[in-house]
Design an enzyme around this catalytic site. Sequence first.
Site, short mmCIF file in Angstrom:
data_model
loop_
_atom_site.label_atom_id
_atom_site.label_comp_id
_atom_site.label_asym_id
_atom_site.label_seq_id
_atom_site.Cartn_x
_atom_site.Cartn_y
_atom_site.Cartn_z
N CYS A 42 0.84 -1.20 0.00
CA CYS A 42 0.00 0.00 0.00
C CYS A 42 0.87 1.25 0.00
O CYS A 42 1.74 1.42 0.86
CB CYS A 42 -0.91 0.00 1.23
SG CYS A 42 -1.91 1.49 1.39
N CYS A 58 37.43 18.08 4.30
CA CYS A 58 38.86 18.19 4.58
C CYS A 58 39.10 17.64 5.99
O CYS A 58 38.72 18.28 6.97
CB CYS A 58 39.29 19.65 4.46
SG CYS A 58 41.05 19.92 4.70
#
Length: 312
Positions: free
Chosen positions: A10, A284
């Site tokens: 569903c 980084c």
Amino acid sequence: MAEIYLAGGCFWGLEEYFSRISGVLETSVGYANGQVETTNYQLLKETDHAETVQVIYDEKEVSLREILLYYFRVIDPLSINQQGNDRGRQYRTGIYYQDEADLPAIYTVVQEQERMLGRKIAVEVEQLRHYILAEDYHQDYLRKNPSGYCHIDVTDADKPLIDAANYEKPSQEVLKASLSEESYRVTQEAATEAPFTNAYDQTFEEGIYVDITTGEPLFFAKDKFASGCGWPSFSRPISKELIHYYKDLSHGMERIEVRSRSGSAHLGHVFTDGPRELGGLRYCINSASLRFVAKDEMEKAGYGYLLPYLNK
């Protein structure tokens, strides 16, 4: 922005479930992969369409792999033409794609599910065809009808794909005793190691990078690139849920600090100057915050569940 179409019983519950996942931008429900180009809710048995959810998502926030792992969390992949109490071909399971470039990620997740279950699953993988948007009253059904029928637990969308409970942060005493002086200063005091001379700046072996304080997986080696900045650079984490983001105004700059989820270890910063073809971000990261686990060591180290995704 990308999209995938998912059938899983569903569509009322499945749409509400996916709408709760971070990185999903938009959802709608419709009927897919039937035998003819038109249908409606009353004709599904005749036209053989499946109740389907269109999921539009931001690839920078959530990957197709993650979308599919969330999908498999709430379906029964072995059940044929039935999910929960709903029976019929319209309730079959399926992954319907538009872009063939999605196939490697789809097949990798499907094959991993089959490996874990030890048998072939019933989820069909097909190119999307004959997709019809469902009637208005089906759209956002559970938002409009909070007590309406739902065959799945939509709150499963709030549960992380990687359980933080498996990666508990040690005490400060343990960290001081187990980490190098540099790793302690970087992870616990937000120091920055020297560029170019650190352990992983030039490491490009297959494997994963984990939080040195907890062992929680953070980055795939496949997402590492040579940025020339002097520190390891990644285009994305394994999952964005593994990283916490904070505004950093130190040293007269405005940056976004990144920390690990379970250990709250300082990792580094994320910038928007990464390669555009990789999504435009550059994580980084200090080598001192990481531990590298090579591909051939992952199974023994407890990361075997990530092996299928190393190169996808």
